[in-house]
Design an enzyme around this catalytic site. Structure first.
Site, short mmCIF file in Angstrom:
data_model
loop_
_atom_site.label_atom_id
_atom_site.label_comp_id
_atom_site.label_asym_id
_atom_site.label_seq_id
_atom_site.Cartn_x
_atom_site.Cartn_y
_atom_site.Cartn_z
N HIS A 24 7.47 8.76 4.77
CA HIS A 24 6.13 9.34 4.95
C HIS A 24 6.11 10.84 4.65
O HIS A 24 5.23 11.55 5.13
CB HIS A 24 5.57 9.07 6.35
CG HIS A 24 5.19 7.65 6.60
ND1 HIS A 24 4.07 7.27 7.33
CD2 HIS A 24 5.76 6.48 6.21
CE1 HIS A 24 3.99 5.96 7.37
NE2 HIS A 24 5.02 5.45 6.70
N GLU B 98 -0.50 -2.42 5.18
CA GLU B 98 0.47 -2.34 6.28
C GLU B 98 0.37 -1.01 7.00
O GLU B 98 0.60 -0.93 8.21
CB GLU B 98 1.90 -2.54 5.74
CG GLU B 98 2.96 -2.66 6.82
CD GLU B 98 3.43 -1.31 7.38
OE1 GLU B 98 3.77 -1.24 8.58
OE2 GLU B 98 3.46 -0.33 6.61
N GLU B 99 0.03 0.05 6.26
CA GLU B 99 -0.06 1.37 6.86
C GLU B 99 -1.33 1.57 7.70
O GLU B 99 -1.51 2.62 8.31
CB GLU B 99 0.00 2.45 5.78
CG GLU B 99 1.28 2.45 4.95
CD GLU B 99 2.50 2.90 5.72
OE1 GLU B 99 2.37 3.26 6.91
OE2 GLU B 99 3.60 2.87 5.15
N ARG C 137 19.17 -6.69 13.90
CA ARG C 137 19.34 -6.93 15.33
C ARG C 137 18.44 -8.10 15.69
O ARG C 137 17.47 -8.40 15.00
CB ARG C 137 19.02 -5.72 16.18
CG ARG C 137 17.56 -5.33 16.26
CD ARG C 137 17.29 -4.18 17.22
NE ARG C 137 17.35 -4.59 18.62
CZ ARG C 137 18.25 -4.16 19.49
NH1 ARG C 137 19.20 -3.32 19.12
NH2 ARG C 137 18.24 -4.57 20.74
N ASP D 35 0.81 -1.22 0.00
CA ASP D 35 0.00 0.00 0.00
C ASP D 35 0.84 1.27 0.00
O ASP D 35 1.94 1.32 0.53
CB ASP D 35 -0.97 0.02 1.19
CG ASP D 35 -0.29 -0.29 2.53
OD1 ASP D 35 0.71 -1.01 2.54
OD2 ASP D 35 -0.79 0.19 3.56
#
Length: 405
Positions: free
Chosen positions: A375, A139-140, A184, A73
């Site tokens: 963004h 996802e957003e 990580r 998206d």
């Protein structure tokens, strides 16, 4: 092979960037991806979690099922980059017409996964087990009143039939040099827990505050008091945590003390112990302050959605670190600090071991301080960063099938 198909990967990225679609509205994007996957001869499913696309590559030999995920998206952001493949698309967001842009790099995520799918399909004879390619919508975050994203895909069985053993995901990074990867183990992106506090008092004239139970003054003390949970109750040498109030509503005139005030905020945590502690401490702190002010308080936690911690399985990270080193060079595999942003990739990692890695997309001649943020209308990542992602997705799959199971 990644070098050979790199021009195609760039072409796919440019098309996807030029024609972005908003969360749960990725219809043409899904059609484009599904057509490509079908062209590889893969078993393709569409309409998962509304617009999601999943393809399965079966080697015909016993072995693990490795899932690879990309999000699809765009965002309601007006693109300001002067590119031949600039987005001029429009969409509807919460009832308003808005510009649409891939302002977080999901166009590159799809293109990288398409590249990995092409290589892995060509190397089918070298595989053991199956590969599941997951192209995820929303996802957003889904539009108001809708559900979407990884959580819905999991509920609809995307990790089943065949059962996924491990999942890998990548995110392009606008402030990490092309050719590098950041990683990580453990908590790498934060859990998200929105909350709401409604403080109820007694209305009175602003000139006579002794006749009121003032919810505004109470709210001010609550806001400051909540910060002491992080600063005085959590062991911050282990992991960071955040409590932020992002919205305050109450009152309508300068000389009226209102009946109630509403606070809306977000909690970010990187380990489950901190998350559990804040779930206990926040209502306790709010109630104690409200009681001391003779007010009443209602706490809603979580408010309307929440994301788990994006948690990189330590054993899996240890197994796959040699793959990172082999793919990019040990000097280009950078151990990273955790971030308090969030990713719904975490819903997959709740169910199966997974790794989520950051791939560099910043041109080498751009200082990190000048790299545009995710963004934003200026967001930009360079095409040359994607080849690293294609290699990583491919090598992680091949190596896990050989020795990671």
């Amino acid at each position: 092979m990644a070098e050979d198909i790199n021009p195609q990967v760039i072409e796919w990225r440019h098309h996807l960037h030029q024609y972005p679609e908003l969360s749960n509205r990725e219809y043409k994007t899904a059609e484009y991806v599904a057509k490509f996957l079908q062209g590889l001869g893969l078993e393709v499913q569409t309409g998962i979690a509304k617009t999601g696309v999943v393809a399965i590559l079966d080697s015909g030999k016993p072995g693990p099922t490795v899932a690879l995920r990309a999000d699809m998206d765009g965002l309601p952001v007006p693109e300001q980059n002067d590119l031949p493949w600039k987005s001029t698309q429009r969409g509807e967001f919460n009832g308003n017409e808005v510009p649409v842009m891939h302002a977080c790099g999901h166009d590159t995520h799809m293109a990288m996964l398409m590249g990995a799918a092409k290589i892995l399909t060509a190397k089918r004879d070298e595989l053991r087990g199956k590969v599941k390619f997951i192209f995820q919508p929303a996802e957003e975050g889904a539009p108001a009143g809708e559900k979407g994203g990884a959580e819905v895909m999991v509920k609809e069985g995307v990790l089943k039939n065949p059962d996924v053993d491990v999942i890998f995901g990548l995110h392009i990074s606008a402030n990490t040099d092309v050719g590098k990867v950041r990683y990580r183990e453990g908590g790498t992106m934060a859990a998200v827990d929105p909350f709401k506090v409604v403080i109820k008092g007694k209305q009175a004239h602003g000139a006579y505050p002794w006749l009121s139970v003032d919810p505004i003054t109470t709210a001010a003390q609550v806001i400051m008091g909540l910060q002491t949970i992080v600063s005085r109750e959590l062991k911050l040498i282990d992991d960071a945590a955040v409590i932020t109030i992002g919205s305050i509503h109450g009152g309508n005139r300068s000389n009226i003390i209102p009946n109630e005030v509403e606070l809306v905020g977000t909690i970010r945590t990187l380990n489950q112990a901190s998350r559990d502690h804040i779930y206990e401490a926040l209502p306790r702190k709010v109630k104690g302050i409200a009681d001391s002010m003779r007010a009443q308080a209602e706490v809603t936690l979580p408010l309307d959605y929440n994301y788990p911690i994006t948690f990189n399985d330590p054993a899996l990270m240890s197994k796959m670190l040699p793959t990172l080193h082999r793919t990019v060079g040990e000097e280009n595999a950078l151990y990273s600090k955790a971030v308090t942003g969030a990713e719904d990739f975490s819903f997959f990692q709740e169910k199966v071991p997974g790794l989520y890695l950051w791939v560099g997309g910043k041109p080498l001649d751009v200082p990190a301080s000048q790299a545009p943020a995710h963004h934003t209308p200026e967001f930009y990542v360079d095409d040359s960063g994607m080849i690293t992602g294609v290699k990583l997705l491919t090598n992680l799959t091949l190596d896990y099938m050989q020795y990671g199971e």
